[in-house]
Scaffold this active site. Structure first.
Site, PDB file in Angstrom:
ATOM      1  N   ASP A  80       0.774  -1.277  -0.111  1.00  0.00           N
ATOM      2  CA  ASP A  80      -0.120   0.073   0.031  1.00  0.00           C
ATOM      3  C   ASP A  80       0.905   1.197   0.058  1.00  0.00           C
ATOM      4  O   ASP A  80       1.770   1.187   0.277  1.00  0.00           O
ATOM      5  CB  ASP A  80      -0.841  -0.001   1.139  1.00  0.00           C
ATOM      6  CG  ASP A  80      -0.368  -0.585   2.471  1.00  0.00           C
ATOM      7  OD1 ASP A  80       1.002  -0.354   2.618  1.00  0.00           O
ATOM      8  OD2 ASP A  80      -1.087  -1.034   3.269  1.00  0.00           O
ATOM      9  N   ASN A 149     -10.857  -2.456  11.540  1.00  0.00           N
ATOM     10  CA  ASN A 149     -12.161  -2.634  10.653  1.00  0.00           C
ATOM     11  C   ASN A 149     -12.214  -3.967   9.857  1.00  0.00           C
ATOM     12  O   ASN A 149     -13.054  -3.960   9.156  1.00  0.00           O
ATOM     13  CB  ASN A 149     -12.626  -1.536  10.088  1.00  0.00           C
ATOM     14  CG  ASN A 149     -11.837  -0.980   8.996  1.00  0.00           C
ATOM     15  OD1 ASN A 149     -10.905  -1.881   8.873  1.00  0.00           O
ATOM     16  ND2 ASN A 149     -12.085   0.029   8.183  1.00  0.00           N
ATOM     17  N   HIS A 151      -9.797  -4.396   7.550  1.00  0.00           N
ATOM     18  CA  HIS A 151      -9.043  -4.169   6.401  1.00  0.00           C
ATOM     19  C   HIS A 151      -7.783  -5.013   6.265  1.00  0.00           C
ATOM     20  O   HIS A 151      -7.304  -5.232   7.201  1.00  0.00           O
ATOM     21  CB  HIS A 151      -9.036  -2.809   5.896  1.00  0.00           C
ATOM     22  CG  HIS A 151      -8.012  -1.826   6.812  1.00  0.00           C
ATOM     23  ND1 HIS A 151      -8.342  -0.683   7.241  1.00  0.00           N
ATOM     24  CD2 HIS A 151      -6.700  -2.396   7.036  1.00  0.00           C
ATOM     25  CE1 HIS A 151      -7.142  -0.373   8.071  1.00  0.00           C
ATOM     26  NE2 HIS A 151      -6.119  -1.390   7.889  1.00  0.00           N
ATOM     27  N   GLU A 156     -10.377  -1.690   2.223  1.00  0.00           N
ATOM     28  CA  GLU A 156     -11.423  -1.341   3.253  1.00  0.00           C
ATOM     29  C   GLU A 156     -12.457  -2.138   3.242  1.00  0.00           C
ATOM     30  O   GLU A 156     -12.807  -2.562   1.752  1.00  0.00           O
ATOM     31  CB  GLU A 156     -11.530   0.039   3.241  1.00  0.00           C
ATOM     32  CG  GLU A 156     -10.273   1.020   3.461  1.00  0.00           C
ATOM     33  CD  GLU A 156     -10.213   1.210   5.127  1.00  0.00           C
ATOM     34  OE1 GLU A 156     -10.330   0.169   5.931  1.00  0.00           O
ATOM     35  OE2 GLU A 156      -9.434   2.078   5.250  1.00  0.00           O
TER      36      GLU A 156
HETATM   37  P1  PGA Z   1      -1.186  -2.041  12.468  1.00  0.00           P
HETATM   38  O1  PGA Z   1      -2.034  -1.961  11.443  1.00  0.00           O
HETATM   39  O2  PGA Z   1      -0.442  -2.971  12.458  1.00  0.00           O
HETATM   40  O3  PGA Z   1      -0.591  -0.829  12.776  1.00  0.00           O
HETATM   41  O4  PGA Z   1      -2.276  -2.252  13.611  1.00  0.00           O
HETATM   42  C1  PGA Z   1      -2.490  -2.922  10.656  1.00  0.00           C
HETATM   43  C2  PGA Z   1      -3.517  -2.609   9.424  1.00  0.00           C
HETATM   44  O5  PGA Z   1      -4.169  -1.360   9.749  1.00  0.00           O
HETATM   45  O6  PGA Z   1      -3.426  -3.191   8.294  1.00  0.00           O
END
Ligand code: PGA
Length: 257
Positions: A80, A149, A151, A156
Site C-alpha cells: 500500500d 475494521n 481491512h 477497506e
Molecule cells: P497495525 O495496522 O499493524 O498498525 O495495527 C494494521 C493495518 O491497519 O493494516
C-alpha cells in the site's frame, strides 16, 4: 456477483488460528514461517505489510539473517501507499518499509515491486502492476496485518474477492489511526493505492497477523463471521490462509461461534 463468488460467500469455514502468548511470540512464529518459505525458495515473491504489527517480525528476520538466513534474494511486493506520495516523503509507506524491513534484510530496490502511487494514469499502471505480478507467477507468500475494521493492506470494507490493485478511499477510522501513528503533525492523503484482493487471494500462502486487544473484534468477525466484503479479512478464508494471533487478539474468538 458471479455464481462462483456466491458459492464462495456461502462458505463458512471455522478456521483455527495459531494462538501465541504475546506480540514477541507472534513475531517469532511469523519469522519462522517466512524463513521456511525462503529456505524452500530463496527468490520467493513476498508481500510485506506496513504498520505496528510486523515491526518485531522484521527485527526477528534481521536476526535470522545475521545467523545465516538468505533474505536478500527474496522479491518484495509493497502492499500500500498514499496516493501521490513519493518514496522520499516522510509519510511514504514504501519509505517506511525500506527503512524498517528492506534495508535490514538486504533487499535492494531492483527486487521490489511497488504498487504505483503516482496520480497520473494510475488505473493503467495498476492494471500493468497486476499483470506483471501474474506473469511472474504471483505471490509465494502474502504477509498481512489485520486492520481495526477488518481491512487488509488498504482493502477497506466493501472490497471484493476479485478487486484488483487500485486507488481507494480510506475509512475515517483508518485515517485517524494512521495520523496518530505519524504523531498527528500532518494531514495524510485520504486516498491510497492498495494491492488488490485478487492478487492476495492468489498467493500460495497467506499469513495474517493479529496482535493486541484492539484487533479482537475484527479477528472474530474475520474468522467466525460470514465471508463477506463487509469484513475484507474474512475473504482471506477463500485462499490458503494461516492466522497467527496473540492471546489479546484471539480473546473474542469463542464469543461469536
Ligand atoms: P497495525 O495496522 O499493524 O498498525 O495495527 C494494521 C493495518 O491497519 O493494516
Amino acid at each position: 456477483m458471479s455464481p462462483e463468488e456466491r458459492r464462495f460467500f456461502r462458505l463458512q469455514i471455522a478456521l483455527a488460528p495459531q494462538v501465541v502468548e504475546d506480540a514477541e511470540a507472534l513475531a517469532d512464529r511469523a519469522a519462522r514461517t517466512l524463513a521456511s518459505v525462503l529456505r524452500r525458495k530463496k527468490s520467493a515473491i513476498v508481500a510485506l505489510p506496513t504498520g505496528r504489527t510486523p515491526l518485531r517480525l522484521y527485527e526477528r528476520l534481521a536476526i535470522l539473517r545475521s545467523e545465516g538466513l538468505d533474505t536478500q534474494r527474496m522479491r518484495i511486493v509493497s502492499v500500500d501507499e498514499y496516493l501521490g506520495v513519493g518514496p522520499e516523503d516522510p509519510v511514504s509507506l514504501f519509505g517506511w518499509l525500506s527503512r524498517v524491513a528492506l534495508a535490514p534484510l538486504g533487499v535492494t530496490e531492483d527486487r521490489v515491486f511497488r504498487v504505483p502511487a503516482e496520480a497520473q494514469d494510475l488505473a493503467r499502471k495498476c492494471r500493468a502492476f497486476d499483470r506483471d505480478l501474474e506473469r511472474r507467477g504471483g505471490l509465494d507468500l502474502a504477509v498481512l496485518g489485520l486492520g481495526w475494521n477488518g481491512h487488509v493492506a488498504f482493502n477497506e470494507p466493501g472490497a471484493r474477492a476479485t478487486s484488483p490493485t487500485r486507488a481507494v478511499d480510506l475509512a475515517a477510522g483508518t485515517l485517524e489511526r494512521n495520523r496518530r501513528y505519524w504523531g498527528g503533525s500532518r494531514e495524510l492523503p485520504a486516498r491510497a493505492v492498495t494491492l488488490g484482493m485478487r492478487a492476495i487471494l492468489g498467493a500460495r500462502r497467506i499469513l495474517l497477523l493479529a496482535s493486541g486487544s484492539e484487533k479482537a473484534v475484527a479477528l472474530a468477525l474475520a474468522l467466525r463471521g460470514p465471508v463477506t466484503p463487509r469484513v475484507p479479512a474474512s475473504l482471506l478464508r477463500l485462499g490458503r490462509l494461516t492466522v497467527i494471533a496473540d492471546r489479546s487478539a484471539a480473546s473474542r474468538l469463542s464469543h461469536v461461534d
